[in-house]
Design a protein around this motif. Sequence first.
Motif, PDB file in Angstrom:
ATOM      1  N   TYR A   1     114.945 145.208  55.349  1.00 45.74           N
ATOM      2  CA  TYR A   1     113.607 144.741  55.699  1.00 45.74           C
ATOM      3  C   TYR A   1     113.596 144.035  57.048  1.00 45.74           C
ATOM      4  N   ILE A   2     114.644 143.257  57.332  1.00 45.68           N
ATOM      5  CA  ILE A   2     114.736 142.590  58.624  1.00 45.68           C
ATOM      6  C   ILE A   2     114.761 143.623  59.742  1.00 45.68           C
ATOM      7  N   GLU A   3     115.528 144.671  59.555  1.00 47.38           N
ATOM      8  CA  GLU A   3     115.606 145.714  60.582  1.00 47.38           C
ATOM      9  C   GLU A   3     114.268 146.439  60.729  1.00 47.38           C
ATOM     10  N   LYS A   4     113.585 146.662  59.625  1.00 48.06           N
ATOM     11  CA  LYS A   4     112.271 147.303  59.698  1.00 48.06           C
ATOM     12  C   LYS A   4     111.282 146.437  60.480  1.00 48.06           C
ATOM     13  N   PHE A   5     111.334 145.133  60.234  1.00 46.12           N
ATOM     14  CA  PHE A   5     110.396 144.266  60.940  1.00 46.12           C
ATOM     15  C   PHE A   5     110.781 144.090  62.406  1.00 46.12           C
ATOM     16  N   ASN A   6     112.033 144.274  62.723  1.00 48.91           N
ATOM     17  CA  ASN A   6     112.414 144.303  64.123  1.00 48.91           C
ATOM     18  C   ASN A   6     111.768 145.495  64.820  1.00 48.91           C
ATOM     19  N   ILE A   7     111.695 146.628  64.113  1.00 48.33           N
ATOM     20  CA  ILE A   7     111.000 147.813  64.625  1.00 48.33           C
ATOM     21  C   ILE A   7     109.515 147.503  64.829  1.00 48.33           C
ATOM     22  N   VAL A   8     108.938 146.784  63.878  1.00 49.70           N
ATOM     23  CA  VAL A   8     107.520 146.416  63.961  1.00 49.70           C
ATOM     24  C   VAL A   8     107.241 145.575  65.197  1.00 49.70           C
ATOM     25  N   PHE A   9     108.038 144.529  65.407  1.00 50.28           N
ATOM     26  CA  PHE A   9     107.812 143.652  66.557  1.00 50.28           C
ATOM     27  C   PHE A   9     108.008 144.400  67.870  1.00 50.28           C
ATOM     28  N   ASP A  10     108.971 145.299  67.885  1.00 52.94           N
ATOM     29  CA  ASP A  10     109.191 146.106  69.084  1.00 52.94           C
ATOM     30  C   ASP A  10     107.992 147.022  69.334  1.00 52.94           C
ATOM     31  N   TYR A  11     107.454 147.601  68.255  1.00 51.00           N
ATOM     32  CA  TYR A  11     106.292 148.484  68.377  1.00 51.00           C
ATOM     33  C   TYR A  11     105.077 147.706  68.900  1.00 51.00           C
ATOM     34  N   ILE A  12     104.848 146.525  68.350  1.00 53.99           N
ATOM     35  CA  ILE A  12     103.732 145.696  68.810  1.00 53.99           C
ATOM     36  C   ILE A  12     103.900 145.342  70.285  1.00 53.99           C
ATOM     37  N   GLU A  13     105.116 145.009  70.673  1.00 47.95           N
ATOM     38  CA  GLU A  13     105.389 144.616  72.057  1.00 47.95           C
ATOM     39  C   GLU A  13     105.040 145.738  73.039  1.00 47.95           C
ATOM     40  N   HIS A  14     105.239 146.973  72.624  1.00 45.19           N
ATOM     41  CA  HIS A  14     104.993 148.111  73.518  1.00 45.19           C
ATOM     42  C   HIS A  14     103.596 148.714  73.381  1.00 45.19           C
ATOM     43  N   HIS A  15     102.848 148.314  72.332  1.00 44.99           N
ATOM     44  CA  HIS A  15     101.552 148.952  72.088  1.00 44.99           C
ATOM     45  C   HIS A  15     100.406 147.977  71.862  1.00 44.99           C
ATOM     46  N   TYR A  16     100.635 146.663  72.074  1.00 41.80           N
ATOM     47  CA  TYR A  16      99.586 145.690  71.785  1.00 41.80           C
ATOM     48  C   TYR A  16      98.320 145.934  72.600  1.00 41.80           C
ATOM     49  N   MET A  17      98.463 146.571  73.766  1.00 42.57           N
ATOM     50  CA  MET A  17      97.305 146.813  74.632  1.00 42.57           C
ATOM     51  C   MET A  17      96.479 148.013  74.162  1.00 42.57           C
ATOM     52  N   GLU A  18      96.965 148.717  73.138  1.00 41.38           N
ATOM     53  CA  GLU A  18      96.250 149.862  72.583  1.00 41.38           C
ATOM     54  C   GLU A  18      95.478 149.445  71.328  1.00 41.38           C
ATOM     55  N   ASP A  19      94.655 150.335  70.827  1.00 42.08           N
ATOM     56  CA  ASP A  19      93.854 150.054  69.634  1.00 42.08           C
ATOM     57  C   ASP A  19      94.671 150.345  68.378  1.00 42.08           C
ATOM     58  N   ILE A  20      95.714 149.543  68.134  1.00 42.80           N
ATOM     59  CA  ILE A  20      96.579 149.785  66.978  1.00 42.80           C
ATOM     60  C   ILE A  20      96.020 149.084  65.742  1.00 42.80           C
ATOM     61  N   THR A  21      96.314 149.646  64.585  1.00 38.96           N
ATOM     62  CA  THR A  21      95.812 149.105  63.325  1.00 38.96           C
ATOM     63  C   THR A  21      96.973 148.715  62.419  1.00 38.96           C
ATOM     64  N   LEU A  22      96.662 147.933  61.406  1.00 45.87           N
ATOM     65  CA  LEU A  22      97.659 147.544  60.416  1.00 45.87           C
ATOM     66  C   LEU A  22      98.253 148.781  59.751  1.00 45.87           C
ATOM     67  N   GLU A  23      97.402 149.753  59.408  1.00 51.24           N
ATOM     68  CA  GLU A  23      97.878 150.980  58.764  1.00 51.24           C
ATOM     69  C   GLU A  23      98.857 151.733  59.657  1.00 51.24           C
ATOM     70  N   GLU A  24      98.552 151.794  60.941  1.00 49.06           N
ATOM     71  CA  GLU A  24      99.403 152.507  61.893  1.00 49.06           C
ATOM     72  C   GLU A  24     100.773 151.859  62.010  1.00 49.06           C
ATOM     73  N   VAL A  25     100.802 150.546  62.095  1.00 46.84           N
ATOM     74  CA  VAL A  25     102.071 149.834  62.229  1.00 46.84           C
ATOM     75  C   VAL A  25     102.869 149.916  60.925  1.00 46.84           C
ATOM     76  N   ALA A  26     102.181 149.794  59.791  1.00 46.60           N
ATOM     77  CA  ALA A  26     102.854 149.908  58.496  1.00 46.60           C
ATOM     78  C   ALA A  26     103.531 151.271  58.359  1.00 46.60           C
ATOM     79  N   ALA A  27     102.865 152.301  58.857  1.00 46.61           N
ATOM     80  CA  ALA A  27     103.407 153.659  58.767  1.00 46.61           C
ATOM     81  C   ALA A  27     104.689 153.808  59.581  1.00 46.61           C
ATOM     82  N   GLN A  28     104.863 152.991  60.606  1.00 46.53           N
ATOM     83  CA  GLN A  28     106.067 153.060  61.434  1.00 46.53           C
ATOM     84  C   GLN A  28     107.330 152.785  60.622  1.00 46.53           C
TER      85      GLN A  28
END
Length: 198
Positions: free
Chosen positions: A79-106
């Motif tokens: 789970y820690i590794e998965k959430f590291n992926i999440v934070f990395d994804y947010i860092e690279h896509h926060y300027m886009e119209d991302i949703t909770l569902e989209e990030v969860a799917a990652q």
Amino acid sequence: LFSRPSISAPITPETMPDIYEKVRTLLVQIAEEYANGDDLAEPSILAMLIQFFVLLARNSDDAIPASLPAMQPNKQREYIEKFNIVFDYIEHHYMEDITLEEVAAQIGFSKFHFSRLFRQFTDTAFYDYLCARRIKAAETLLLDPNLPITEIALQSGFASISTFNREFKKFKECTPTEFKEFNKENRRVTQTRDKQQK
């Protein structure tokens, strides 16, 4: 959020050459955010702590987070590794119209499971964390006197100027325009003082 990891040797270039520089950089960034001390420092530090403990967990059998005490250690690490992926994804896509569902799917989670775990890991709701990251980006952009507020809002990930104004004031207790003018005046005062000292 985490229990104190137990590692058999100090982290030095000799004992852990693969992660030493990464760990050192993270700790410096954490210290800088802590010293900054604004409303956005906490979520930023939490994200970096996740990365820090991922590095330790991969290099020590005892570096187990305490955020999910009911789980087996291997599941905690997963789970820690998965959430590291999440934070990395947010860092690279926060300027886009991302949703909770989209990030969860990652990371292969349902939005409900992800939302619950995100709050458990960070003590912050997903959209609050995302908004805080966008506001932090906007703070940097607002230092540019040539960028209009509308452009800053869009570049920071806000779909409308009204949402940007509302969220910025909630986090910073001033409007983006007031923040921009305050920094403009600070620059003017600094430049005047520097000229007088020469």
